[in-house]
Design a protein around this motif. Sequence first.
Motif, mmCIF file in Angstrom:
data_model
loop_
_atom_site.group_PDB
_atom_site.id
_atom_site.type_symbol
_atom_site.label_atom_id
_atom_site.label_comp_id
_atom_site.label_asym_id
_atom_site.label_seq_id
_atom_site.Cartn_x
_atom_site.Cartn_y
_atom_site.Cartn_z
ATOM 1 N N SER A 85 0.822 -1.208 0.000
ATOM 2 C CA SER A 85 0.000 0.000 0.000
ATOM 3 C C SER A 85 0.854 1.255 0.000
ATOM 4 N N LEU A 86 1.980 1.234 0.708
ATOM 5 C CA LEU A 86 2.877 2.387 0.748
ATOM 6 C C LEU A 86 3.462 2.682 -0.632
ATOM 7 N N CYS A 87 3.814 1.634 -1.362
ATOM 8 C CA CYS A 87 4.347 1.810 -2.717
ATOM 9 C C CYS A 87 3.295 2.453 -3.625
ATOM 10 N N ILE A 88 2.062 1.968 -3.528
ATOM 11 C CA ILE A 88 0.971 2.505 -4.354
ATOM 12 C C ILE A 88 0.689 3.965 -3.995
ATOM 13 N N LEU A 89 0.604 4.254 -2.691
ATOM 14 C CA LEU A 89 0.342 5.621 -2.248
ATOM 15 C C LEU A 89 1.467 6.566 -2.662
ATOM 16 N N SER A 90 2.697 6.103 -2.564
ATOM 17 C CA SER A 90 3.852 6.926 -2.937
ATOM 18 C C SER A 90 3.776 7.325 -4.406
ATOM 19 N N ALA A 91 3.471 6.360 -5.267
ATOM 20 C CA ALA A 91 3.365 6.630 -6.708
ATOM 21 C C ALA A 91 2.173 7.528 -7.011
ATOM 22 N N MET A 92 1.056 7.278 -6.335
ATOM 23 C CA MET A 92 -0.150 8.062 -6.566
ATOM 24 C C MET A 92 0.051 9.522 -6.180
ATOM 25 N N LYS A 95 2.440 11.484 -8.496
ATOM 26 C CA LYS A 95 1.797 11.924 -9.737
ATOM 27 C C LYS A 95 0.804 13.051 -9.461
ATOM 28 N N TYR A 96 0.018 12.896 -8.415
ATOM 29 C CA TYR A 96 -0.995 13.896 -8.072
ATOM 30 C C TYR A 96 -0.358 15.248 -7.759
ATOM 31 N N SER A 97 0.788 15.243 -7.076
ATOM 32 C CA SER A 97 1.441 16.494 -6.687
ATOM 33 C C SER A 97 1.928 17.300 -7.886
ATOM 34 N N GLN A 98 2.034 16.642 -9.055
ATOM 35 C CA GLN A 98 2.479 17.342 -10.262
ATOM 36 C C GLN A 98 1.337 18.048 -10.984
ATOM 37 N N LEU A 99 0.097 17.734 -10.601
ATOM 38 C CA LEU A 99 -1.063 18.310 -11.270
ATOM 39 C C LEU A 99 -1.331 19.733 -10.778
ATOM 40 N N GLU A 100 -1.809 20.573 -11.667
ATOM 41 C CA GLU A 100 -2.093 21.958 -11.318
ATOM 42 C C GLU A 100 -3.180 22.047 -10.252
ATOM 43 N N ALA A 101 -4.152 21.149 -10.308
ATOM 44 C CA ALA A 101 -5.241 21.144 -9.333
ATOM 45 C C ALA A 101 -4.724 20.909 -7.917
ATOM 46 N N CYS A 102 -3.641 20.177 -7.816
ATOM 47 C CA CYS A 102 -3.028 19.937 -6.512
ATOM 48 C C CYS A 102 -2.233 21.163 -6.062
ATOM 49 N N LYS A 103 -1.491 21.741 -6.971
ATOM 50 C CA LYS A 103 -0.602 22.865 -6.627
ATOM 51 C C LYS A 103 -1.364 24.092 -6.144
ATOM 52 N N VAL A 104 -2.545 24.336 -6.707
ATOM 53 C CA VAL A 104 -3.272 25.566 -6.378
ATOM 54 C C VAL A 104 -4.151 25.433 -5.127
ATOM 55 N N ARG A 189 11.673 -1.889 -5.003
ATOM 56 C CA ARG A 189 12.021 -0.930 -6.052
ATOM 57 C C ARG A 189 11.291 -1.234 -7.357
ATOM 58 N N ASP A 190 11.226 -2.516 -7.727
ATOM 59 C CA ASP A 190 10.557 -2.891 -8.984
ATOM 60 C C ASP A 190 9.051 -2.660 -8.910
ATOM 61 N N PHE A 191 8.450 -2.984 -7.769
ATOM 62 C CA PHE A 191 7.009 -2.783 -7.623
ATOM 63 C C PHE A 191 6.673 -1.296 -7.637
ATOM 64 N N LEU A 192 7.516 -0.492 -7.020
ATOM 65 C CA LEU A 192 7.309 0.955 -7.001
ATOM 66 C C LEU A 192 7.364 1.528 -8.419
ATOM 67 N N LYS A 193 8.275 1.011 -9.249
ATOM 68 C CA LYS A 193 8.373 1.450 -10.646
ATOM 69 C C LYS A 193 7.103 1.085 -11.409
ATOM 70 N N ARG A 194 6.563 -0.098 -11.122
ATOM 71 C CA ARG A 194 5.340 -0.535 -11.792
ATOM 72 C C ARG A 194 4.155 0.364 -11.405
ATOM 73 N N CYS A 195 4.101 0.744 -10.129
ATOM 74 C CA CYS A 195 3.039 1.639 -9.663
ATOM 75 C C CYS A 195 3.174 3.022 -10.311
ATOM 76 N N THR A 196 4.408 3.509 -10.405
ATOM 77 C CA THR A 196 4.666 4.811 -11.020
ATOM 78 C C THR A 196 4.239 4.809 -12.483
ATOM 79 N N TYR A 198 1.977 2.952 -13.823
ATOM 80 C CA TYR A 198 0.511 2.896 -13.847
ATOM 81 C C TYR A 198 -0.081 4.296 -13.737
ATOM 82 N N TYR A 199 0.390 5.078 -12.779
ATOM 83 C CA TYR A 199 -0.166 6.423 -12.570
ATOM 84 C C TYR A 199 0.253 7.403 -13.653
ATOM 85 N N ASN A 200 1.418 7.194 -14.246
ATOM 86 C CA ASN A 200 1.828 8.053 -15.363
ATOM 87 C C ASN A 200 0.897 7.883 -16.557
#
Length: 283
Positions: A85-92, A95-104, A189-196, A198-200
Amino acid sequence: MITLRYSAVDTFLRCRRAYYYQEVKNIEAKELPQSLWVGKLCAELLSVLHSKKEEHPNHKVSRIIDNLMADYQDSNPGENRRLQSLCILSAMIDKYSQLEACKVLKGLAEYKWEVPMTKTYTVAGTVDLFDKGGKRVYEFKYTTSPDNYNEYTMADQVALYMWGTKSHKATARLFSKPNIRATQLDPTRDFLKRCTAYYNKRGVSVYKDLTFYQSDFQDYQETLLTRMKIIAGEILSAGKDIAKYYQTTKVQCLSPFVCQYLPICKAEGKISKYAFVTRASRG
């Protein structure tokens, strides 16, 4: 004087014994069930990310995740559900933090409000994020079924939080749990890359918003407050016999909700072995 919070009332309506453990005895579960743990962590991380008091919110979120992952450095995601779950949340969240809706979006994180009603009880709550200037509250939900959230399923929480904060709007920002599973052989590390990856691919569809307006819930708020007054009266009337009031017989508690107090009920003989195994499997 008692304090009625949304979560406490919700617990009371689901199970009075759980309310007794949580609000009267102030018992904290040694370990939350998986679904409650990951949902609470997700809301906490998102609140930090949007807090206007944090100068470097992304760094703080990364530190929280890294510190938690360090606890599972001898495991792999296929063997440990929390690490997965931590790997999934980290990737999510990355990705979310890069969105303008998150930044504003910035506000007061985990904002606590309280409204005295009578000399005997107070209504209170904690909002994930409060945009005080915009008179708007935000609740973050991490769920396998975002389509289950609507004006009916969220009516109590939305109506109460808008009333308590004197807000005109409430937004539920829903984050869907992905169907990603780690194998027994997957290194972190490999699972985290797979999650990343997915969200990309998902891009801006990381989340969806449901917005509600205070004017739509004005009449319902009165009904909700009347119900809370009745519940407050029930709790106060228990008086010195409060333990007896929350006493239950040894029945098969087959509620569909995940409960953090199952081990205590089992230890005290308040739930059957079959019911315990059935409910524990849902966590």
